[in-house]
Design a protein around this motif. Sequence first.
Motif, PDB file in Angstrom:
ATOM      1  N   PHE A 116      21.917  25.700  -4.512  1.00  0.00           N
ATOM      2  CA  PHE A 116      23.185  24.596  -4.402  1.00  0.00           C
ATOM      3  C   PHE A 116      22.534  23.304  -4.387  1.00  0.00           C
ATOM      4  O   PHE A 116      22.143  22.508  -3.551  1.00  0.00           O
ATOM      5  N   LEU A 148       9.336  31.388   5.546  1.00  0.00           N
ATOM      6  CA  LEU A 148      10.617  30.446   5.991  1.00  0.00           C
ATOM      7  C   LEU A 148      11.017  29.450   5.191  1.00  0.00           C
ATOM      8  O   LEU A 148      11.993  29.303   4.654  1.00  0.00           O
ATOM      9  N   HIS A 196      12.672  32.152  12.048  1.00  0.00           N
ATOM     10  CA  HIS A 196      12.945  32.728  10.601  1.00  0.00           C
ATOM     11  C   HIS A 196      13.585  34.121  10.875  1.00  0.00           C
ATOM     12  O   HIS A 196      14.668  34.401  10.283  1.00  0.00           O
ATOM     13  N   GLY A 204      17.258  28.965  -0.952  1.00  0.00           N
ATOM     14  CA  GLY A 204      18.831  28.575  -0.558  1.00  0.00           C
ATOM     15  C   GLY A 204      19.174  27.224  -1.359  1.00  0.00           C
ATOM     16  O   GLY A 204      20.320  27.113  -1.835  1.00  0.00           O
ATOM     17  N   PHE A 205      18.341  26.358  -1.099  1.00  0.00           N
ATOM     18  CA  PHE A 205      18.645  24.871  -1.760  1.00  0.00           C
ATOM     19  C   PHE A 205      18.648  24.933  -3.217  1.00  0.00           C
ATOM     20  O   PHE A 205      19.616  24.297  -4.068  1.00  0.00           O
ATOM     21  N   ARG A 218      17.397  35.150   9.567  1.00  0.00           N
ATOM     22  CA  ARG A 218      17.850  36.302   8.568  1.00  0.00           C
ATOM     23  C   ARG A 218      18.626  37.085   9.263  1.00  0.00           C
ATOM     24  O   ARG A 218      19.574  37.425   8.783  1.00  0.00           O
ATOM     25  N   GLU A 234      12.307  30.583   1.501  1.00  0.00           N
ATOM     26  CA  GLU A 234      13.545  31.021   1.562  1.00  0.00           C
ATOM     27  C   GLU A 234      14.370  29.915   1.703  1.00  0.00           C
ATOM     28  O   GLU A 234      15.372  29.781   1.060  1.00  0.00           O
ATOM     29  N   ALA A 235      14.071  28.763   2.491  1.00  0.00           N
ATOM     30  CA  ALA A 235      14.700  27.800   2.488  1.00  0.00           C
ATOM     31  C   ALA A 235      14.984  27.073   1.146  1.00  0.00           C
ATOM     32  O   ALA A 235      15.979  26.650   0.739  1.00  0.00           O
ATOM     33  N   LEU A 263      19.140  25.814   7.546  1.00  0.00           N
ATOM     34  CA  LEU A 263      20.003  25.626   6.681  1.00  0.00           C
ATOM     35  C   LEU A 263      19.720  26.193   5.264  1.00  0.00           C
ATOM     36  O   LEU A 263      20.631  26.827   4.992  1.00  0.00           O
ATOM     37  N   GLY A 264      18.701  25.859   4.532  1.00  0.00           N
ATOM     38  CA  GLY A 264      18.311  26.429   3.499  1.00  0.00           C
ATOM     39  C   GLY A 264      18.132  28.031   3.406  1.00  0.00           C
ATOM     40  O   GLY A 264      18.952  28.452   2.500  1.00  0.00           O
ATOM     41  N   VAL A 265      17.758  28.869   4.409  1.00  0.00           N
ATOM     42  CA  VAL A 265      17.760  30.073   4.433  1.00  0.00           C
ATOM     43  C   VAL A 265      19.072  30.569   4.287  1.00  0.00           C
ATOM     44  O   VAL A 265      19.468  31.473   3.718  1.00  0.00           O
ATOM     45  N   LEU A 323      21.722  29.117   3.617  1.00  0.00           N
ATOM     46  CA  LEU A 323      22.145  28.988   2.214  1.00  0.00           C
ATOM     47  C   LEU A 323      22.022  30.101   1.335  1.00  0.00           C
ATOM     48  O   LEU A 323      22.824  30.730   0.521  1.00  0.00           O
ATOM     49  N   LYS A 324      20.641  30.466   1.204  1.00  0.00           N
ATOM     50  CA  LYS A 324      20.275  31.429   0.472  1.00  0.00           C
ATOM     51  C   LYS A 324      21.006  32.734   0.560  1.00  0.00           C
ATOM     52  O   LYS A 324      21.519  33.629  -0.300  1.00  0.00           O
ATOM     53  N   TYR A 325      21.107  33.188   1.880  1.00  0.00           N
ATOM     54  CA  TYR A 325      21.991  34.549   2.371  1.00  0.00           C
ATOM     55  C   TYR A 325      23.499  34.506   2.261  1.00  0.00           C
ATOM     56  O   TYR A 325      24.075  35.394   1.358  1.00  0.00           O
TER      57      TYR A 325
END
Lengths: 473, 178
Positions: free
Chosen positions: A52, A41, B73, A48-49, B77, A44-45, B32-34, B36-38
Amino acid sequence: MPKLNEHIEHLSEEAISKYLGNKLSSKEMHIVEKHLLDCTLCSEAIEGFESFPEIDILESSLVLQKKVQNRTSEKKDYFKLGIAASIALLIAFSFFFLFDFVDNDQEKSITNLQKRQSAPLEKGTQPDSLIADNFSSSNEEFINTDEIVEETKGSSAKQDLKTIRMKRPKTNAQTETKQDELIALAEDDSNYDEEIVLEETAFMDDEVEEVMITDITQDDPVLAPVAEKIKSQGITNEKKASARSSFSTQSENQNKVGQEQLLATPKKVIQGRITDETGDPIPGVNVIVKGTTVGTTSGIDGLYKLDVDSGDDILTFSFIGLNTQEVVIDDQSIINISMDADASELSEVVVTSRSAGRKKGNLGYTESNVKEKSTKAEPVGGYKSYKNYIKTSLKNNYPEEALANDVRGKVKLEMTINEKGEIENLRVIKGLGYGCDEEATRLVLNGPSWVAGKKNGVPTAMTVQFTIVFKLP
Amino acid sequence: MLSEKEILKKYKESGDLKLLGKLYAPYMHLVLGVSLKYLQNKQSAEDAVMQIFEKLIIDLRKHEVSNFKGWLHVTTRNYCLMELRRTKGKENSSIESMEFSIPEHHDDEVKLNEEFLEVCIKTLKAEQKKCIELFYLEEKCYQDIVNITSFELKKVKSYIQNGKRNLKICIESKSAKA
């Protein structure tokens, strides 16, 4: 600062932010990394960051926290419904939208329904139908309807509200006029298939029909501008090329059935038997729908079967050596054909099949049939007796010149025996000279009659070649 | 302070949104991060965080969830994948297939039998061995390891992950025989 114990529950915003900003010490980084190895978790977060970097994690987090707080302090779900309802009302009276579901074949039903529509108009009563067909003759849509459902809510004189719910079709609108641009705009996003609720009010005096849309699910960036455009142009019941709609007032079932009937092109089955003059079946005859590539061949029993579109079609029956026939189907479903021989065609055919020595099993059924029914042209009494005739004649009457010159040999002749058995086109292919050629010709012409050969049991003209042997007596 | 499990249980019974908010708060930036990734879009990701919360409101009352983190999680996803499918349609062939299993990595890690650790480390390939030792035994961070070994960062991560996996296999097989 992240906790220093080995097993962190998860990474805080601060931790992530600092980690990505390289603001952590090596040891701290190690701890974070170790956690990441185990925590998908957080991994992946962070990914994502990472993509960006401009996002301020802490700030975004705060904003989101606030939102959630607002959300959780609300009075249950009524609030949400309330919002939805007010939005719905707001939008309800400000959107217009028209759909076109018409398929090519559906034009009829639409014009029918449109007539119904214009009739009540004149009376000034509420319209029954919601269809306004604005096709111009050159304008043809190829759109497949997904679904049209209509519910009628009450009925007052002028304020007839009909709600139509339908799924946006995924279409390929190929049109040129302005109205089509509007439709095309709407259908640009070909994957858009949200449900849209439509409402329609009754006609005003000048036959202006308004169709409205209520989008209660989401704000629609695609449809909104289109709807506005259409609204500003208005819609008339006559065929004005500003907008187009087609709704059926019939129940969903009815409409669907109607569509199916119009859309379906009922195929007609034609069958029959093909025979020759004597009544025997002819297999392998080509049966073709004229002007198309639709066709079949007759079977061993002379039977054939075809699917045709309409009674206007013509069936063509053809077979080499036989006269081609054409038949208009009309409303027949059984068409039997009797085919006769085409003499002119066959004169060029040299029959080469011999009954002796041919293995029956190797040939297709057609061949074996031919073999049985085909015979070569021959002299009455057969070649054997014919040869005797020749022999005797020559014995008694050997050409003088040849006799004088001790000429002997073979003269090869070719002629056509027509379907009546008459000799035609007799000529010498290979001659001897010294009067032999002439004598040979004379002998044939004055000799026994011939029997015409047959193809499939039909007397047919054939070319015959044979040799006359000149032996000095 | 209530544990997650207790909060979950309480929420299920009461449906108290405030409880849920409390539960969700620490994870929001991760969601939020996850996202953003997808979704690759800030606005969409922010919306996703809220939408997923809405989902939680319903789902957590329906289902029995033991591992909230893992469940969250997976939910995140799946939500992102659905969104991608919805907006991009069938053209996007790079969409991974949906996963419904909840990864249990964290728990496994703790159970590593240290007895065989040293032995097994020796069986590793040189690069993996080096990185594992630096990371776990000397507790160096990736950047440090990069500096020390001159391996690329990606390679370092790869060696560590593969090394870890091989260690696990080795230890497990030895434990089984013992």
